[in-house]
Design a protein around this motif. Structure first.
Motif, PDB file in Angstrom:
ATOM      1  N   TYR A   1      10.476   3.839   6.981  1.00 19.83           N
ATOM      2  CA  TYR A   1       9.367   4.645   7.479  1.00 19.83           C
ATOM      3  C   TYR A   1       9.110   4.856   8.849  1.00 19.83           C
ATOM      4  O   TYR A   1       8.510   5.708   9.177  1.00 19.83           O
ATOM      5  CB  TYR A   1       7.959   3.905   6.860  1.00 19.83           C
ATOM      6  CG  TYR A   1       8.121   3.982   5.482  1.00 19.83           C
ATOM      7  CD1 TYR A   1       7.993   5.321   4.720  1.00 19.83           C
ATOM      8  CD2 TYR A   1       7.812   2.905   4.694  1.00 19.83           C
ATOM      9  CE1 TYR A   1       7.797   5.622   3.478  1.00 19.83           C
ATOM     10  CE2 TYR A   1       7.805   2.895   3.211  1.00 19.83           C
ATOM     11  CZ  TYR A   1       7.824   4.224   2.676  1.00 19.83           C
ATOM     12  OH  TYR A   1       7.980   4.288   1.211  1.00 19.83           O
ATOM     13  N   LYS A   2       9.905   4.228   9.755  1.00 22.81           N
ATOM     14  CA  LYS A   2       9.902   4.874  11.111  1.00 22.81           C
ATOM     15  C   LYS A   2      10.515   5.934  11.344  1.00 22.81           C
ATOM     16  O   LYS A   2      10.300   6.599  12.319  1.00 22.81           O
ATOM     17  CB  LYS A   2      10.741   3.471  11.993  1.00 22.81           C
ATOM     18  CG  LYS A   2       9.616   2.084  12.039  1.00 22.81           C
ATOM     19  CD  LYS A   2      10.450   1.154  13.004  1.00 22.81           C
ATOM     20  CE  LYS A   2       9.913  -0.185  13.325  1.00 22.81           C
ATOM     21  NZ  LYS A   2      10.480  -0.887  14.005  1.00 22.81           N
ATOM     22  N   ILE A   3      11.601   6.242  10.448  1.00 22.56           N
ATOM     23  CA  ILE A   3      12.163   7.396  10.567  1.00 22.56           C
ATOM     24  C   ILE A   3      11.231   8.647  10.346  1.00 22.56           C
ATOM     25  O   ILE A   3      11.129   9.627  11.215  1.00 22.56           O
ATOM     26  CB  ILE A   3      13.254   7.455   9.519  1.00 22.56           C
ATOM     27  CG1 ILE A   3      14.288   6.422   9.588  1.00 22.56           C
ATOM     28  CG2 ILE A   3      14.212   8.871   9.349  1.00 22.56           C
ATOM     29  CD1 ILE A   3      15.244   6.360   8.502  1.00 22.56           C
ATOM     30  N   ASN A   4      10.223   8.312   9.407  1.00 17.23           N
ATOM     31  CA  ASN A   4       9.109   9.402   8.973  1.00 17.23           C
ATOM     32  C   ASN A   4       8.312   9.624  10.232  1.00 17.23           C
ATOM     33  O   ASN A   4       8.082  10.578  10.707  1.00 17.23           O
ATOM     34  CB  ASN A   4       8.221   8.900   7.831  1.00 17.23           C
ATOM     35  CG  ASN A   4       8.830   9.236   6.471  1.00 17.23           C
ATOM     36  OD1 ASN A   4      10.030   9.997   6.548  1.00 17.23           O
ATOM     37  ND2 ASN A   4       8.341   9.026   5.464  1.00 17.23           N
ATOM     38  N   ARG A   5       7.880   8.321  10.651  1.00 12.56           N
ATOM     39  CA  ARG A   5       7.138   8.648  11.943  1.00 12.56           C
ATOM     40  C   ARG A   5       7.866   9.313  13.107  1.00 12.56           C
ATOM     41  O   ARG A   5       7.100  10.157  13.857  1.00 12.56           O
ATOM     42  CB  ARG A   5       6.521   7.214  12.504  1.00 12.56           C
ATOM     43  CG  ARG A   5       5.673   6.428  11.470  1.00 12.56           C
ATOM     44  CD  ARG A   5       4.247   6.941  11.379  1.00 12.56           C
ATOM     45  NE  ARG A   5       3.648   7.417  12.742  1.00 12.56           N
ATOM     46  CZ  ARG A   5       3.174   6.210  13.541  1.00 12.56           C
ATOM     47  NH1 ARG A   5       3.056   5.147  13.298  1.00 12.56           N
ATOM     48  NH2 ARG A   5       2.459   6.804  14.786  1.00 12.56           N
ATOM     49  N   ARG A   6       9.044   9.026  13.342  1.00 10.81           N
ATOM     50  CA  ARG A   6       9.818   9.646  14.506  1.00 10.81           C
ATOM     51  C   ARG A   6      10.017  11.000  14.316  1.00 10.81           C
ATOM     52  O   ARG A   6       9.828  11.823  15.552  1.00 10.81           O
ATOM     53  CB  ARG A   6      11.196   8.877  14.708  1.00 10.81           C
ATOM     54  CG  ARG A   6      11.946   9.205  16.175  1.00 10.81           C
ATOM     55  CD  ARG A   6      12.895   8.151  16.171  1.00 10.81           C
ATOM     56  NE  ARG A   6      14.178   8.405  15.329  1.00 10.81           N
ATOM     57  CZ  ARG A   6      14.449   7.551  14.456  1.00 10.81           C
ATOM     58  NH1 ARG A   6      13.908   6.346  14.493  1.00 10.81           N
ATOM     59  NH2 ARG A   6      15.201   7.735  13.542  1.00 10.81           N
ATOM     60  N   LEU A   7      10.302  11.545  13.148  1.00  5.80           N
ATOM     61  CA  LEU A   7      10.375  12.758  12.562  1.00  5.80           C
ATOM     62  C   LEU A   7       9.144  13.639  12.536  1.00  5.80           C
ATOM     63  O   LEU A   7       9.380  14.910  12.476  1.00  5.80           O
ATOM     64  CB  LEU A   7      11.484  13.114  11.749  1.00  5.80           C
ATOM     65  CG  LEU A   7      13.052  12.260  11.907  1.00  5.80           C
ATOM     66  CD1 LEU A   7      13.943  12.495  10.770  1.00  5.80           C
ATOM     67  CD2 LEU A   7      13.426  13.110  13.392  1.00  5.80           C
ATOM     68  N   ASN A   8       7.938  12.788  12.321  1.00  9.50           N
ATOM     69  CA  ASN A   8       6.862  13.447  12.027  1.00  9.50           C
ATOM     70  C   ASN A   8       6.893  14.112  10.710  1.00  9.50           C
ATOM     71  O   ASN A   8       6.567  15.446  10.421  1.00  9.50           O
ATOM     72  CB  ASN A   8       6.359  14.471  13.206  1.00  9.50           C
ATOM     73  CG  ASN A   8       5.053  14.585  12.980  1.00  9.50           C
ATOM     74  OD1 ASN A   8       3.835  13.881  12.650  1.00  9.50           O
ATOM     75  ND2 ASN A   8       4.424  15.882  13.503  1.00  9.50           N
ATOM     76  N   GLU A   9       7.646  13.901   9.715  1.00  9.79           N
ATOM     77  CA  GLU A   9       7.670  14.397   8.544  1.00  9.79           C
ATOM     78  C   GLU A   9       7.780  13.334   7.259  1.00  9.79           C
ATOM     79  O   GLU A   9       8.514  12.107   7.364  1.00  9.79           O
ATOM     80  CB  GLU A   9       8.987  15.062   8.559  1.00  9.79           C
ATOM     81  CG  GLU A   9       9.290  16.242   9.220  1.00  9.79           C
ATOM     82  CD  GLU A   9       8.874  17.349   8.579  1.00  9.79           C
ATOM     83  OE1 GLU A   9       8.305  17.472   7.583  1.00  9.79           O
ATOM     84  OE2 GLU A   9       9.113  18.440   9.200  1.00  9.79           O
ATOM     85  N   ASN A  10       7.015  13.654   6.062  1.00 12.10           N
ATOM     86  CA  ASN A  10       7.396  12.576   5.069  1.00 12.10           C
ATOM     87  C   ASN A  10       8.617  12.982   4.371  1.00 12.10           C
ATOM     88  O   ASN A  10       8.550  13.714   3.388  1.00 12.10           O
ATOM     89  CB  ASN A  10       6.049  12.886   4.138  1.00 12.10           C
ATOM     90  CG  ASN A  10       6.211  11.806   2.975  1.00 12.10           C
ATOM     91  OD1 ASN A  10       6.931  11.136   2.656  1.00 12.10           O
ATOM     92  ND2 ASN A  10       4.929  11.839   2.272  1.00 12.10           N
ATOM     93  N   LEU A  11       9.855  12.744   4.631  1.00 16.81           N
ATOM     94  CA  LEU A  11      10.970  13.032   4.437  1.00 16.81           C
ATOM     95  C   LEU A  11      11.187  12.816   2.989  1.00 16.81           C
ATOM     96  O   LEU A  11      11.792  13.775   2.188  1.00 16.81           O
ATOM     97  CB  LEU A  11      12.315  12.204   5.101  1.00 16.81           C
ATOM     98  CG  LEU A  11      12.520  12.520   6.564  1.00 16.81           C
ATOM     99  CD1 LEU A  11      13.836  11.808   6.724  1.00 16.81           C
ATOM    100  CD2 LEU A  11      13.033  13.958   6.459  1.00 16.81           C
TER     101      LEU A  11
END
Length: 204
Positions: free
Chosen positions: A9-19
């Motif tokens: 979920y850090k990936i989501n925050r970093r990319l600002n997307e709900n992948l």
């Protein structure tokens, strides 16, 4: 095999997307990147836009390593046809992506672990290599005790996503046939993917 250390979920925050389009993603409550300056808007450069497109696509498939992703890009270049469509086809043919598309697991990260633990058969043979390239006509199924796992039953019952039409799924037998290599328009991404920008990023 490399290990992904950081939280998905850090990936989501970093990319600002709900992948992955999941209801529990923190981006649903905090729709901005992490950090002290996360809420400040900055106009990205062309390079930044291309980089984010690459990170978004790479992150979606379980945050695969840069080496694996670059290898897929060069293989896409080598093949005839549109490079961006070839790239999507290669990523969707990964065994972990196919297991995820079959709705046997809740996330692509769980798919990788499920495969690594030997719960998957490809054409009747046990396979524990998540990056294996599936071919059209290959049959993927759950092996033995894996069929009774709570993880699998909960994923199958989930309404978060559906099995795409390029995978012919038999839910009763937990078996599927990979019927064709999908195009970008066929893949049910929860967010907009721009493989053309990924091609531009690597061809700089």
């Amino acid at each position: 095999m490399t290990k992904r250390i950081e939280s998905k979920y850090k990936i989501n925050r970093r990319l600002n997307e709900n992948l992955w389009g999941r209801a529990k993603s923190p981006i649903n409550k905090r729709a901005y990147p992490p950090g002290q300056h996360g809420q400040k808007r900055k106009k990205p450069t062309d390079y930044g836009v291309q980089l984010m497109a690459k990170q978004r696509l790479k992150g979606y498939y379980g945050n695969i390593t840069e080496k694996q992703f670059r290898r897929a890009y060069f293989e896409a270049i080598r093949r005839r046809g549109d490079t961006s469509e070839n790239l999507i086809g290669l990523l969707e043919r990964r065994l972990d992506a196919v297991v995820y598309r079959m709705k046997l697991v809740p996330t692509v990260f769980a798919a990788r672990q499920f495969i690594n633990h030997g719960h998957v058969l490809v054409n009747g043979r046990r396979c524990n290599i998540a990056s294996m390239q599936i071919k059209v006509g290959d049959v993927i199924e759950v092996r033995g005790k894996g069929k009774d796992m709570l993880l699998v039953q909960e994923a199958l019952a989930s309404t978060e996503r559906d099995v795409p039409d390029y995978i012919d799924m038999d839910k009763a037998k937990l078996r599927a046939t990979f019927t064709r290599v999908p195009l970008l328009a066929d893949v049910p991404y929860p967010v907009k993917m721009e493989p053309n920008l990924v091609v531009e990023f690597y061809s700089r």
